[in-house]
Structures are given as structure tokens and as C-alpha cells.
Design an enzyme around this catalytic site. Structure first.
Site, PDB file in Angstrom:
ATOM      1  N   GLY A 153       0.860  -1.195   0.000  1.00 16.55           N
ATOM      2  CA  GLY A 153       0.000   0.000   0.000  1.00 16.55           C
ATOM      3  C   GLY A 153       0.885   1.230   0.000  1.00 16.55           C
ATOM      4  NE  ARG A 154      -2.469   5.131   2.296  1.00 17.53           N
ATOM      5  CZ  ARG A 154      -3.772   4.939   2.445  1.00 17.53           C
ATOM      6  NH1 ARG A 154      -4.614   5.572   1.672  1.00 17.53           N
ATOM      7  NH2 ARG A 154      -4.250   4.153   3.384  1.00 17.53           N
ATOM      8  CB  THR A 233       6.563  -0.208  11.082  1.00 21.60           C
ATOM      9  OG1 THR A 233       6.434  -0.497   9.686  1.00 21.60           O
ATOM     10  CG2 THR A 233       8.027  -0.052  11.448  1.00 21.60           C
ATOM     11  NE  ARG A 235      -2.794  -1.136  14.453  1.00 23.44           N
ATOM     12  CZ  ARG A 235      -2.271   0.048  14.135  1.00 23.44           C
ATOM     13  NH1 ARG A 235      -0.983   0.184  13.941  1.00 23.44           N
ATOM     14  NH2 ARG A 235      -3.058   1.105  14.024  1.00 23.44           N
ATOM     15  CD  GLU A 264       1.407  -1.870  20.254  1.00 26.92           C
ATOM     16  OE1 GLU A 264       0.904  -0.749  20.437  1.00 26.92           O
ATOM     17  OE2 GLU A 264       1.890  -2.223  19.184  1.00 26.92           O
ATOM     18  CG  HIS A 282       2.573   1.653  18.063  1.00 27.51           C
ATOM     19  ND1 HIS A 282       1.481   0.831  18.142  1.00 27.51           N
ATOM     20  CD2 HIS A 282       2.487   2.251  16.845  1.00 27.51           C
ATOM     21  CE1 HIS A 282       0.756   0.936  17.034  1.00 27.51           C
ATOM     22  NE2 HIS A 282       1.352   1.808  16.227  1.00 27.51           N
TER      23      HIS A 282
END
Ligand code: GLV
Ligand code: GLV
Length: 320
Positions: A153-154, A233, A235, A264, A282
Site C-alpha cells: 500500500g502507501r 511497523t 500491527r 500492547e 510504537h
């Protein structure tokens, strides 16, 4: 004047835009409890929340006139979007503005684990440096290697573009092809198993969905090269963290660098005792510039919804 609940204070640039409205802000530096979120949402028209806030039917029920749930994040796995849509509540996120910043961090992690920067820093602080040595903290080359990108994706594409100066071969896996990425980087579209078997660095850039939950587990880690590194980076729940601990302890792979964790803020306790992992809290989107832009984007989404429009970053326009 609308009533807005913010589950945390955001950068001032965003707050300023909302000033004409009645703001209730949870001012602590840690996430509110479920009860505190419900109490905050009561009677509100808009909710601004973080990825640490679980927003479900119970929260939505707290205010019958809630129009919008504006997440201060690109990931929206913390929100029950289906439920929101059913209730006619718009959900928005903050895509685009954080793309390059997260890609920067993924590279920082990749370079830190490959070149043992964190181990080296500890070594210096402990006063262990006795002078240059041929085998001191020897790591892996990055240039000329094969980079495997899961999720094009981006962010995945921005991450790939940064490999230009490193003369790398790029493999990627996604549900669909990204022709821009193929053109720009000569990237090769492969299936996941091939990517895992051939890459020296594997980096995750997928959203958390039912399909991506635990997409990297024992089987996948065992497929990777013993010399390969895993970067996450995206999930934490995309990786089976217990399997990753075993992979790092038993050296199925060379190392990992993580910004996100399965539960988390808890992490698998053994991770902190391992040298072949770099741990970040995070902070993928955490640059001054990007956090400000995210705050402005969140505010603009809320203002649009309050005017009765579909906000620019709406993920469920069908809710209206
Ligand atoms: C951060 O993880 C985000 O989804 O924006
Ligand atoms: C998220 O912004 C992505 O599409 O990578």
C-alpha cells in the site's frame, strides 16, 4: 456548538481548529479505561480516539447522537466499523500524512538491527569499548540484498522507494499487484512463501484484518533464511509473538526489529533478554511534523461530519 470527547490531548494545531466547539479532553498520558471512555462519550456528537481505545457497540451506545468516530491513526482495527456503519456513525482515519514518516522508521529499524546499533550503544554506555577490533559487533550488509515487502500500500511503497540508494532487489507480496511499485523499483510480485524464502529483510506493511492476523507464525519464520531479519511497523497481531521469540532464541532467523506488539503495551517477556531484536514503543508516525498533520486531519474530519458532510478520510461513507 457541538460536544466532542477526545481520549487524549492532541497537538495544538488540531485542537485550535475545534475551539468553537465544546471539548472534553481526557488529560492523562495513558489510555482511559473502558468506563472512562463510556463516561466521556455520553452526550457527545463526536469522538476523537487513539489506536489504544477499543471502540465497540457498548461505547457507541453511550451517546445516541454520536455522528463521528475520528481515529488519530491510519489503522482502524481498534474500531468496530461494521457496528458504527449499522448505527449511521461515520468513521475516519489519518492516511497519507504519516506514510513517509512510518517508512522512515521502518528503515531506521532495519538499519539498527542489521548493523547492531542498539547493542553498540549499550556496549558504549557500559564502558566496554577497548578499541577497534576485527570482530566487534559485526553485522549484516544492507546494500545489494533482497528486500521483501509484505503489503504494497502507501507505506509499503514508500518503504520500497527508500531502497533506491542501496541497490537492492525488491520482492513484494500483496492481495493485488502494484504496478507503480513494479515500474519505480523494478519490484517483483511473488507469493508469500517465495518472498519469505528469498528475502534478506522482510518488512510488514499490511493493515490488521482477519486475513493478516498471525500471518507470520512458526511455519513462515521457519521458511525465512537463517540470516534474514524481520521488521514490523504495521500491527503486532500480524505476527505470532510467541513463535517469534522461539525463532529469535533458536536462531531460525538472524533478528527482528519491532515497533508494534501483539498485546500492547505488554510484550513477550523474553524479548527484552534477547540481543537479536530491536524494540521501539510504537512510534512509527511520531515526528513533530506528522503528528501535527494528523491532528489537523482529525479535526477536519470531525468538522466536516458536524456540518453534515462526508469527511475527507471517511472509511464507511455508506453509514450516512
Ligand atoms: C499507527 O499505528 C497508526 O495506525 O496510525
Ligand atoms: C497505509 O497507509 C497503507 O496503505 O500502507
Amino acid at each position: 456548538m457541538a460536544k466532542i470527547f477526545l481520549t487524549r490531548r492532541l497537538p495544538e494545531e488540531g485542537i485550535k481548529l475545534l475551539e468553537e466547539h465544546d471539548l472534553e479532553i481526557y488529560e492523562e498520558d495513558y489510555p482511559p479505561s473502558k468506563e472512562e471512555i463510556i463516561a466521556g462519550v455520553k452526550g457527545k456528537d463526536a469522538l476523537i480516539c487513539l489506536l489504544t481505545d477499543k471502540i465497540d457497540a457498548e461505547v457507541m451506545s453511550a451517546s445516541p447522537h454520536l455522528k463521528i468516530i475520528a481515529n488519530y491513526a491510519v489503522g482502524i482495527d481498534n474500531i468496530d466499523v461494521k457496528e458504527a456503519t449499522k448505527r449511521g456513525i461515520l468513521v475516519t482515519n489519518t492516511p497519507g500524512v504519516l506514510t513517509e514518516t512510518v517508512a522512515d522508521l521502518a528503515w531506521a529499524l532495519l538499519m539498527a538491527i542489521a548493523r547492531r546499533i542498539v547493542e553498540g550503544d549499550k556496549f558504549m554506555r557500559q564502558g566496554k569499548f577497548k578499541g577497534w577490533a576485527p570482530l566487534l559487533l559485526v553485522g549484516a550488509d544492507i546494500h545489494g540484498k533482497t528486500l521483501g515487502i509484505i503489503g504494497a500500500g502507501r507505506i509499503g511503497r514508500a518503504f520500497a522507494r527508500r531502497a533506491k540508494g542501496f541497490d537492492m532487489e525488491i520482492l513484494y507480496y500483496d492481495k493485488k499487484r502494484n504496478e507503480k511499485l513494479e515500474r519505480e523499483m523494478n519490484a517483483r510480485f511473488v507469493d508469500l512463501d517465495i518472498l519469505l524464502k528469498e528475502s534478506d529483510f522482510v518488512s510488514l506493511h499490511v493493515p490488521l484484518t482477519e486475513e493478516t492476523y498471525h500471518m507470520i507464525g512458526e511455519r513462515e519464520l521457519k521458511m525465512m533464511k537463517k540470516t534474514a531479519y524481520l521488521i514490523n511497523t504495521a500491527r503486532g497481531k500480524c505476527i505470532d509473538e510467541k513463535a517469534l521469540v522461539r525463532a529469535l532464541k533458536e536462531k531460525w532467523i538472524a533478528g527482528a526489529a519491532l515497533d508494534v506488539y501483539e498485546n500492547e503495551p505488554e510484550i513477550e517477556p523474553e524479548l527484552v533478554n534477547l540481543d537479536n531484536v530491536v524494540l521501539a514503543p510504537h512510534i512509527g508516525s511520531a515526528s513533530y511534523e506528522t503528528r501535527s498533520k494528523m491532528a489537523i486531519m482529525v479535526a477536519e474530519n470531525v468538522l466536516a461530519a458536524l456540518r453534515g458532510e462526508i469527511p475527507p478520510q471517511c472509511v464507511n461513507p455508506e453509514a450516512k
